[in-house]
Design a protein around this motif. Structure first.
Motif, PDB file in Angstrom:
ATOM      1  N   GLU A 100     -13.830  25.256 -27.895  1.00 20.21           N
ATOM      2  CA  GLU A 100     -14.476  25.607 -29.181  1.00 20.21           C
ATOM      3  C   GLU A 100     -13.734  25.111 -30.266  1.00 20.21           C
ATOM      4  O   GLU A 100     -14.539  24.540 -31.538  1.00 20.21           O
ATOM      5  N   ALA A 101     -12.355  25.247 -30.314  1.00 19.16           N
ATOM      6  CA  ALA A 101     -11.530  24.906 -31.426  1.00 19.16           C
ATOM      7  C   ALA A 101     -10.885  23.740 -31.697  1.00 19.16           C
ATOM      8  O   ALA A 101     -10.431  23.193 -32.644  1.00 19.16           O
ATOM      9  N   SER A 102     -10.441  23.141 -30.478  1.00 17.86           N
ATOM     10  CA  SER A 102      -9.502  22.109 -30.367  1.00 17.86           C
ATOM     11  C   SER A 102      -9.823  21.099 -29.193  1.00 17.86           C
ATOM     12  O   SER A 102     -10.814  21.194 -28.497  1.00 17.86           O
ATOM     13  N   VAL A 103      -9.232  19.843 -29.045  1.00 18.09           N
ATOM     14  CA  VAL A 103      -9.605  18.596 -28.468  1.00 18.09           C
ATOM     15  C   VAL A 103      -8.363  18.226 -28.107  1.00 18.09           C
ATOM     16  O   VAL A 103      -7.486  17.841 -28.760  1.00 18.09           O
ATOM     17  N   VAL A 104      -8.020  17.992 -26.607  1.00 19.31           N
ATOM     18  CA  VAL A 104      -7.147  17.205 -26.157  1.00 19.31           C
ATOM     19  C   VAL A 104      -7.565  15.614 -25.924  1.00 19.31           C
ATOM     20  O   VAL A 104      -8.211  15.459 -25.232  1.00 19.31           O
ATOM     21  N   LEU A 105      -6.701  14.606 -26.703  1.00 18.81           N
ATOM     22  CA  LEU A 105      -6.997  13.515 -26.500  1.00 18.81           C
ATOM     23  C   LEU A 105      -5.914  12.789 -25.901  1.00 18.81           C
ATOM     24  O   LEU A 105      -4.698  13.178 -25.606  1.00 18.81           O
ATOM     25  N   THR A 106      -6.143  11.708 -24.936  1.00 22.74           N
ATOM     26  CA  THR A 106      -5.424  11.149 -24.203  1.00 22.74           C
ATOM     27  C   THR A 106      -5.504   9.500 -25.064  1.00 22.74           C
ATOM     28  O   THR A 106      -6.424   8.785 -25.223  1.00 22.74           O
ATOM     29  N   THR A 107      -4.211   8.993 -25.325  1.00 20.59           N
ATOM     30  CA  THR A 107      -4.020   7.585 -25.785  1.00 20.59           C
ATOM     31  C   THR A 107      -3.750   6.580 -25.026  1.00 20.59           C
ATOM     32  O   THR A 107      -3.819   6.830 -23.819  1.00 20.59           O
ATOM     33  N   ASP A 108      -3.754   5.329 -25.184  1.00 16.55           N
ATOM     34  CA  ASP A 108      -3.736   4.199 -24.350  1.00 16.55           C
ATOM     35  C   ASP A 108      -2.313   4.387 -23.633  1.00 16.55           C
ATOM     36  O   ASP A 108      -2.431   3.724 -22.429  1.00 16.55           O
ATOM     37  N   ASP A 109      -1.342   4.757 -24.362  1.00 14.51           N
ATOM     38  CA  ASP A 109      -0.057   5.030 -23.460  1.00 14.51           C
ATOM     39  C   ASP A 109       0.027   6.214 -22.621  1.00 14.51           C
ATOM     40  O   ASP A 109       1.107   6.323 -21.987  1.00 14.51           O
ATOM     41  N   GLY A 110      -1.206   7.020 -22.523  1.00 15.65           N
ATOM     42  CA  GLY A 110      -1.216   8.121 -21.565  1.00 15.65           C
ATOM     43  C   GLY A 110      -0.780   9.579 -22.283  1.00 15.65           C
ATOM     44  O   GLY A 110      -0.716  10.569 -21.518  1.00 15.65           O
ATOM     45  N   SER A 111      -0.171   9.463 -23.373  1.00 13.91           N
ATOM     46  CA  SER A 111      -0.006  10.655 -24.322  1.00 13.91           C
ATOM     47  C   SER A 111      -1.196  11.507 -24.232  1.00 13.91           C
ATOM     48  O   SER A 111      -2.130  11.134 -24.632  1.00 13.91           O
TER      49      SER A 111
END
Length: 87
Positions: free
Chosen positions: A59-70
């Motif tokens: 509801e409040a946050s989003v976990v993102l994956t970047t191109d380097d896998g972070s």
């Protein structure tokens, strides 16, 4: 204050409303809808310019994956734009 002055003031307010206030309200509504419709796998851009894909969402946050896998966690309202998926 005569009637002409009053009409001029009202006319200025109406023009101000249609040129500034209403378009801003429409844009805010579009952003709220876009943020509410986020789903896992969406390619997004944050307000800071970070590009990534949605890995997890609540509801409040989003976990993102970047191109380097972070994996980075952001507030949901830090999402500026959803990009079309790249082939």
């Amino acid at each position: 204050m005569n009637v002409q002055s009053l009409i001029l003031i009202v006319l200025m307010f109406v023009i101000f409303y249609f040129l500034l206030i209403r378009p801003q309200q429409k844009r805010q509504k579009q952003v709220r809808e876009m943020q509410a419709n986020l789903k896992k796998g969406d390619s997004i851009v944050t307000i800071g310019g970070l590009h990534g894909k949605v890995h997890a969402i609540d509801e409040a946050s989003v976990v993102l994956t970047t191109d380097d896998g972070s994996k980075l966690t952001f507030d949901r309202n830090a999402i500026r734009d959803v990009r079309p998926l790249e082939a």
